[in-house]
Structures are given as C-alpha cells and as structure tokens.
Write an enzyme that holds these catalytic residues in place. Structure first.
Site, mmCIF file in Angstrom:
data_model
loop_
_atom_site.group_PDB
_atom_site.id
_atom_site.type_symbol
_atom_site.label_atom_id
_atom_site.label_comp_id
_atom_site.label_asym_id
_atom_site.label_seq_id
_atom_site.Cartn_x
_atom_site.Cartn_y
_atom_site.Cartn_z
ATOM 1 C CE LYS A 22 -3.708 -0.481 2.382
ATOM 2 N NZ LYS A 22 -4.410 -0.755 3.629
ATOM 3 N NE ARG A 92 -7.500 2.615 4.821
ATOM 4 C CZ ARG A 92 -7.967 3.828 4.588
ATOM 5 N NH1 ARG A 92 -7.138 4.838 4.477
ATOM 6 N NH2 ARG A 92 -9.265 4.037 4.453
ATOM 7 N N GLY A 101 -8.470 -6.885 4.805
ATOM 8 C CA GLY A 101 -9.277 -6.981 6.017
ATOM 9 C C GLY A 101 -8.625 -7.740 7.152
ATOM 10 C CG MET A 103 -3.090 -6.974 10.048
ATOM 11 S SD MET A 103 -1.382 -6.651 9.817
ATOM 12 C CE MET A 103 -1.339 -6.371 8.075
ATOM 13 N NE ARG A 336 -6.383 -4.284 -2.500
ATOM 14 C CZ ARG A 336 -6.906 -4.431 -1.305
ATOM 15 N NH1 ARG A 336 -6.161 -4.367 -0.234
ATOM 16 N NH2 ARG A 336 -8.189 -4.639 -1.148
ATOM 17 C CG HIS A 454 -14.841 -9.554 5.242
ATOM 18 N ND1 HIS A 454 -15.261 -10.793 5.642
ATOM 19 C CD2 HIS A 454 -13.528 -9.471 5.548
ATOM 20 C CE1 HIS A 454 -14.244 -11.417 6.197
ATOM 21 N NE2 HIS A 454 -13.190 -10.642 6.152
ATOM 22 C CB SER A 763 9.315 -41.777 -5.661
ATOM 23 O OG SER A 763 8.233 -40.882 -5.512
ATOM 24 C CB CYS A 830 4.867 -39.734 -4.901
ATOM 25 S SG CYS A 830 5.595 -40.872 -3.716
ATOM 26 C CE1 TYR A 850 7.595 -38.754 -9.978
ATOM 27 C CE2 TYR A 850 9.558 -39.386 -11.211
ATOM 28 C CZ TYR A 850 8.600 -39.664 -10.246
ATOM 29 O OH TYR A 850 8.638 -40.828 -9.542
#
Ligand code: PEP
Ligand code: MG
Length: 873
Positions: A22, A92, A101, A103, A336, A454, A763, A830, A850
């Site tokens: 922000k 803020r 929302g 904090m 944002r 919200h 694996s 896996c 993988y």
C-alpha cells in the site's frame, strides 16, 4: 542512522518490501502526480524492530514519526489537535503482500474535545464533526484498546431510543454530542482512564496497534493460508483524511479496472454517496454501480476513468482502487493489483498479452497457481438445476456451486466442517473474525454487502462459492433460522448456492465436475513450454488416472496398491491375507487378490497409453485394515473357517502401539515375501498383456516403500526380479522394467548413496519423511499444531507445505548422494507436497525430474513448475 519513516514523496513502487504494498503504491502515485491525500509510512523494518525488542517502539522511531508529522502538518496547512483547522489522519496497515481486512484500521485520528470544535467550525458542520468523533472513539477503543464495539452500541441505541429516532442520519449534532459524552464515559469505565486528548498519544498508540495486529490470530491464519512469512512485518500508513461523508457531493467507493469475477475488460466498481470507506467494504449499505457516477457527478467520473486507465497502464495489471470524493474533488486512497477469481486471472493474463502489454512469461508469473483450484471446482448438475426454482437470488460474489447444511456462525460452521459435513455459512454480513468458519464452508450467503464486501472478497480469494447482499433474507442469527421466498430454513437444513448466477435453492442439489475455459489451455500450454520439471499424478484407479490425463498429467508417480482394496467387496480379501497365520493360507488369500489387482493395473496401463506408471507395493498401516467392528470380524471368521474368538485373537495380536511406525511398507515384504511375489506377478502380467494387446511401450516401475537400508531393498528387489523374470519367460516377453524405492525415512536420506546402488529411481515420500523427521504422527499432529501456529513456532502445516529448512535438507542431500552413485538416477516426489507451489519450486531447484500430485492439483503443479523456471532466471 536507520530511516524508519518515509514521506509518500520519498518512496516509489520499487520499495515494496520496506514500505509494504500500500505504502509503495501511494508513493508511486504521488510520483505520478495523482490526487493522493498525503502522508507517511512507518516501515516494515520498524515493525520487525518492534517485535525484536519485545514489542517496544524505540525513541528513534518515535522521533522520526514526529518529524514526518510536522512535515505533513506543514504540507497540509493544518495542525494536529488544532482548535481551528485540525489535521486528521487515517492509520492503515500495509504488508508486502496484500492481506485484505486482516489487520485493523483507525480513521479520523486527531479528534479531541478541542479539535472536534475546530473541525466543526472549519467544515461548518457540527453534526458531521461529532459524528466523526463518536466513530473515532469507538474505533480507537476497539482497535487500539481492545474494548468491544458492542459496549458503545448500547449507548448509541439508548440515545436513539430516547429520541425516538430509527435512522442514524436523523440524529442531530446535539444528539451526537450526547453520544460522544456517553462513549467517553464507557471508555473511562472500561479502561480506568480518560479518552486521550493528545493526538500524538493517539497516533503512537494506533501505530503500535497496527504492529500488534500483525500477530493477531486472523493475520496468522491468513499468512498460513497464503504462504506469507511472519518475518515480513507490516508497514503503517498514516494519511491525511479526506471525507466522503460530507453530504451529497461527497462519496466513497471501490473499483477494479477489469471485472474481478470474469476478467471482462470494463471498469467495475461500486460507490456510496455520503459515506466513509469502511461503509462500502463492510457492506452495511448496498452501493451503486460505478456507471451511476457518470450521472451523479460527470466531471468526477471522467477524472476517475482517466486515472483508472492510467494506473492500469502504469502497473500493467488489473488494479483495485479505493477512492473518496470530498465535495466533488476526487482522491485516490490506494491502488493495488486486484484480487480476482482464477477464471478472471486467466482472462486478464491472456487479454494483457493480446493487448501487447505483457509477455507470456509475465502472464505466467502473475497467476496465483493455487487459485487454479477454483476452476477445477464443481458446478451444479445442469438438468437438476434447470428443473429447480430458486427461492431467492442476490449478487454472484464468488463463482462455483455449493450445497450443504446451513450454519449461522463461524464456530458452528467450523465444527460441522471438522465433522466432515458440507457447510453453507449464512450471515448477516461477514467480518474477518469469521475467516476459519468461511474456510470450512463450501458456500457463503450474506444478507448485506456488495461485490466488494468482506464476504465477497474473501470468498473469491478462497475459491469458496458466495452469494452476497440478499436483502430478502430475514435472518435470526441468535435463534438460528432464516426465511426466504416463503420458506423457513433452520440450522442443519440443506440449501444450494450458485456463486456464478447468484441463485439460492432449497435442498441438496448435486454438483458436477468443473469446466475449464479456453484460456486455461492457452496458459497451460505456455507453462508447458517453459517448465522443465515433469508433472505426474498420484492415482489408484483408472478413473483417477483418466481424470489426471485430462488435467495434463504426464505419468503416474504413485499408485498406492493398498488403496485398491478399500472397496467393500475387496476389503475382506485383504483382511484375510493380513490375518493369515500360515504361508499357505496367505498364498491362498493372495490368489484371490491377484485377479483384482491385475485387472486394475491393466485398466491403468490402458488409460495411460504408455506414459510412465509407478506402482508402489503394499504399504497398509495395519490399523486401517484390521477389522474392529464385531460384524466384520464375524464375517471374516465365517469366510476363513475360523471361530470369532480365533479371528479376534489374531486381530488383537496384530495390535500396534504406533501403526505408522509399525509393520508396514517393505517390512511386510521382508516378513511375507509372497506378497511382493503376488504383486510383481500382477504388475508384469498386466503390463505384458496391455503391451501385446495395445502396442504401448510400457516399462513398469515397481516401487518399494519405507526402505531405510540397502540390504532391505535388495532383499525385496531380489524377490521382484526373480518373479518378474519368471513371468517374462512364461509369457515370452522381453519387456523392460525398473525397480526403485521411496525415500521416506531419514535413514534412507543419510544412506542414499548406498541405496542408489540397488535402485533405478527414487521417489520422495515426504508425508512419511515429514512425520519421521519431525517425530510427530501425521495422523495426530492436527491435534496440537494449532498451538504451534498461534505461538508462531511454525508458520505453516509441514504436511501441506514442505519444511524446506529441515525435511528439504534431507531431500536435497539424498538427491545429491543418490546421483553421486548413479548420475542417471530418476528422482521424483509423491508426498502430498507435490502439488504445493512452493514445494514445486523447491523440487525444481534441487533438480528432481518430476513431481507427482493428486489429479486436481496437476494444473497447479504445471503452472508452478513454469513459475519456478521464471523465478530463477
Ligand atoms: C509418503 O509417505 O509421502 C507417501 C507418498 O506414502 P503414503 O502417504 O502412502 O505413506
Ligand atoms: Mg509413505
């Protein structure tokens, strides 16, 4: 000296880590010359320093805040606490990643008994000044001093009742003065001190409260769900107030530069005339669409559109902006990158590429891999839904279909979710405290609130279906029922929600698999071009395997063969095998199992059409299979020709104190080699038959579980090889096959160089590896892990997100040691972590070939694997 505080004009967008998202954007917009109420940012480092010092703000930080405030006063031509023209500010939070929302915010700070008079005189509107003051006292007491809002509501309602007023707007300045007096009394009674009359004291206490809020339970929970490290801290933004509640030429709103639900390239937003920002976000009044602003205030609308386009072009991404109009002058309060549904994320990414604004690589980086989950969620059965009449309809706040039992508060929803129920949370409106209940729900229905309320924002982020702002609902949260369309729905009754159309139905409407849009394939195609890591799936049935192929799986990394026996007609057979007392009895029981197993393997090979398939040999934690119910034991006794007592005694003898560390995995094959023989026979026969029948190039991969020692693997492998060679001979086949092992015991990682001598592949079974490295049971850890999150000992569930520091080190070491012995050793993962984006990146970085994950997470892993390449460029 460290610089702890930055004026907006001293920063820019590149300083996100220090100034928070922000703050960095406010600084950037200031640089761009946009109309931003000015202010300053206390850095994330100051927040970390506050925690490092045992929750203390140092004099150095305080002094820099004071200097920045003096600068702001000069700039605004106003003074803090002034009795003529007081400076008022908002406080803020603003972390590096946006946490909507999560904090707390304080508005109208700077009002005191003196300043309120100055404010009234300056604005010529005492009613407005006192209304602001009473809001501030309540908010300050709540957020900073932790006194519940309800304590003040009592006073507020009493004054309204005494004056016979039903609408807040009918309260006069004098009424509000009386309310302020009452509020200050409540404050004193609750806290034993007067409401602070020094604005600097208010400011410091509020900044400290924002720091403190970084560690409130909902922020900790949000961080855990979104992989945000606690070490980032939050910045605090102190910004001069502008007022959207100064009458009919003022207002406030929220807007997105594209539709956050669909991605459509049209400005999309809502505003309220004569309101403060919180009113829109909290959803207390239902707002107007932004297009109305063109009629209400055409010049402001033009200016707004100009800035919205400018910001999107500047950031090259869909923006979510908050704005306020104070007496026809437009201010941007923040911008944002907008949160969006997965569907919208893909649409926007593709559109931005087509518009030439970003590259394919940037598009891939932008998409939150986890959010793809939403696209893969169910919709309603078309036929059933067409034949159903909605009992009501409201805003389609978050897409997807959901059916379940109704609960009226987050706690009940969470409990029901924990019991395994499908839950629909019905609320007047949601607030951040509801987050766990929302997460436990399949769908959320709210009475109040717009598309940016919200409930809407949070549900969209979570991928939970949500219908919001259904004003026709007559809700009684205390007595746990609501009425809609002439029906009364009580706690525990079923309703169904369509978050895509906004329709609400009575009853439990069946849902069907998710549909995937054309953009999905396009993005996946780009991801596949970029990634180097392969993505396989964990699948135990041909149906799962076929589903995974649709999602792009390139093979099977894990077939849990014991899962093939969960079905009611099969479980007695495996029980018989487990309970057999002699090798002959066991072999006979196995004979019964072979046909099932072979049939399943054939089905899987057929579906996989020559893609690699890893079949993991039996690894049943005994407690999951040994019967406990009397009827099951009786049935088994009959089938085995034994008495009830004999079977019961056998079951008791198999009791293990810790089955997860018990007689499972390769230990079973060591004690009962006939099991490995039977499974090898089934795998080989199935592969050879499918190869011969269909011509696929099948190379079976047989995987031995729970190995911790080379000789253990060799023992089982010898049984496998002997049987496989015999089958090949019998069937006259020269089929190739591989024998590998799971690496899921810490000892196996330590000795991976030796184990690799006997293995064609590794694996990583990170479920067991996590369990055994942490030394806590994967079945029981849930009972105490919450306390670990609350006390910030762990930030995330180590069974969901790989603990890269500890377990990850073992994985890395085993990979290196294994490859030192056998450079061509194929490596995969896996465990459940294989579909978690941060773990996928880790696997890429340590050089695995993988990842393997559940079918629905295959697209997530494909995208995350591409992002891993791009993040390392
Ligand atoms: C593991 O331990 O990570 C694994 C995949 O095996 P299972 O979950 O079946 O123990
Ligand atoms: Mg395991």
């Amino acid at each position: 000296m460290t610089k702890w505080v930055y004026l907006f004009k001293e920063g820019d967008a590149s300083m996100r880590n220090l100034l928070g998202g922000k703050g960095a954007n406010l600084a950037e917009m200031t640089k761009l010359g946009l109309p931003i109420p000015q202010g300053f940012i206390v850095t994330t480092e100051a927040c970390n320093d506050y925690y490092a010092r045992g929750r203390q703000v140092t004099d150095e930080v305080k002094a820099q805040i004071s200097d920045a405030l003096a600068e702001l006063e000069k700039e605004q031509g106003k003074k803090f606490g002034d009795n003529e023209n007081p400076l008022l500010v908002s406080i803020r939070s603003g972390a590096r990643a946006s946490m909507p929302g999560m904090m707390d915010t304080v508005l109208n700070l700077g009002l005191t008994d003196v300043a309120v008079e100055g404010f009234a005189a300056r604005t010529g509107n005492p009613r407005f000044a006192y209304d602001s003051y009473r809001r501030f006292i309540q908010m300050y007491a709540d957020v900073v001093m932790e006194v519940s809002k309800e304590k003040f509501d009592v006073v507020f309602d009493a004054v309204k009742e005494e004056k016979g007023i039903s609408l807040d707007t009918d309260l006069s300045a004098d009424d509000l003065k009386e309310i302020v007096k009452g509020f200050k009394e409540v404050y004193k009674k609750e806290l034993g001190e007067d409401f602070p009359q020094d604005p600097r004291e208010q400011l410091l206490a509020s900044i400290t409260a924002v720091f403190r809020s970084w560690d409130n339970p909902r922020a900790i929970y949000y961080r855990r769900m979104n992989d945000i490290p606690g070490s980032w801290g939050t910045a605090v933004n102190v910004q001069a107030m502008v007022f959207g509640n100064m009458g009919d030429t003022s207002g406030t709103g929220v807007a997105f530069t594209r539709n956050p639900s669909t991605g459509e390239a049209l400005i999309y937003g809502e505003y309220l005339i004569n309101a403060q920002g919180e009113d829109v976000v909290a959803g207390i009044r239902t707002p107007n669409p932004i297009s109305h602003l063109e009629e209400d205030m055409p010049e402001v609308y033009q200016e707004f559109m100009r800035i919205a386009h400018l910001l999107e072009d500047h950031y090259k991404d869909m923006q979510d902006m908050e704005f306020t109009i104070e007496d026809r002058k437009l201010y941007i309060l923040q911008t944002r990158s907008g949160k969006r549904t997965a569907h919208a994320a893909l649409q926007i990414a593709c559109d931005l590429v087509d518009e030439g604004k970003i590259t394919k690589e940037e598009a891939i980086k932008r998409i939150d891999a986890k959010s793809l989950d939403q696209m893969l969620h169910p919709g309603f059965d078309d036929k059933v839904i067409k034949a159903s009449t909605p009992i009501g309809s409201a805003l389609p706040a978050s897409p997807g279909a959901a059916a379940g039992r109704v609960y009226f508060n987050a706690e009940d929803a969470k409990k029901a979710g924990d019991r395994g129920e499908r839950v629909i949370l019905v609320r007047l409106e949601t607030s951040p405290e509801d987050i766990e209940g929302m997460h436990a729900s399949k769908g959320i229905l709210t009475v109040r609130g717009g598309m940016t309320s919200h409930a809407a924002v949070v549900a969209r982020g979570m991928g939970v279906a949500c219908v919001s702002g259904c004003a026709e609902v007559g809700i009684n949260e205390a007595d746990k029922y609501f009425t809609l369309g002439g029906e009364t729905i009580k706690e525990g009754d079923y309703i169904s929600l369509d978050g895509t159309t906004g329709n609400i139905y009575l009853g439990d409407i069946p849902t069907v698999e998710a549909g995937i849009s054309g953009n999905f394939d396009r993005i996946m195609h780009w991801a596949d071009e970029i990634r180097t890591l392969k993505v396989r799936t964990n699948a135990d049935t041909p149906t799962d395997a076929a589903n995974a192929i649709k999602f792009g799986a390139e093979g099977i990394g894990l077939t849990r063969t014991e899962h093939m026996f969960f079905e009611p007609d099969r479980i007695p057979k495996i029980r018989k095998m487990i309970l057999s007392s002699t090798a002959e009895a066991r072999e006979a029981a196995l004979e019964e199992l072979i046909p099932f197993q072979k049939q399943d393997f054939k089905g899987i090979y057929e579906v996989m059409e020559g893609r690699p398939v890893t079949i993991r040999f039996l690894d049943p934690p005994l407690h999951e299979f040994v019967p406990t119910a009397k009827a099951d034991i009786e049935a088994l006794a009959k089938d085995m020709g034994l008495t009830y007592d004999e079977v019961k005694a056998k079951c008791d003898s198999l009791h293990e104190f810790n089955p997860m560390m018990g007689h499972r995995g390769c230990r079973l094959a060591v004690t009962y080699p006939e099991i490995a023989k039977m499974q090898t026979r089934a795998v080989m026969e199935a592969a050879i038959e499918v190869k011969n029948e269909r011509g696929f190039n099948i190379i079976p991969e047989i995987m031995i579980p729970l190995v911790g020692e080379k000789r253990e693997l060799k023992f089982v492998k010898d049984v496998v090889v002997e049987t496989a060679e015999a089958v090949k001979k019998e069937m006259n086949s020269d089929i190739e096959y591989h024998v590998g092992t799971m690496i899921e015991i810490p000892r196996a990682c330590l000795l991976a160089n030796e184990i690799a001598e006997e293995a064609d592949f590794f694996s990583f079974g990170t479920n067991d590896l996590t369990q055994m490295t942490f030394g806590f049971s994967r079945d029981d850890a849930g009972n105490f892990l919450d306390a670990y999150y609350e006390n910030k000992i762990y930030e995330s569930d180590p069974f969901a997100r790989l603990d890269q520091d500890g377990v990850g080190q073992l994985v890395k070491m085993a990979a290196q040691k294994g490859r030192a012995t056998k450079p061509e050793l194929k490596l995969g993962i896996c465990g459940e972590h294989g579909g978690d984006p941060s773990t996928v990146e880790f696997c890429h970085n340590v050089g695995l070939n993988y990842v393997s994950c559940s079918p629905f997470r295959v697209p997530i892993a494909r995208l995350a694997a591409a992002q891993a390449v791009l993040n390392n460029k």
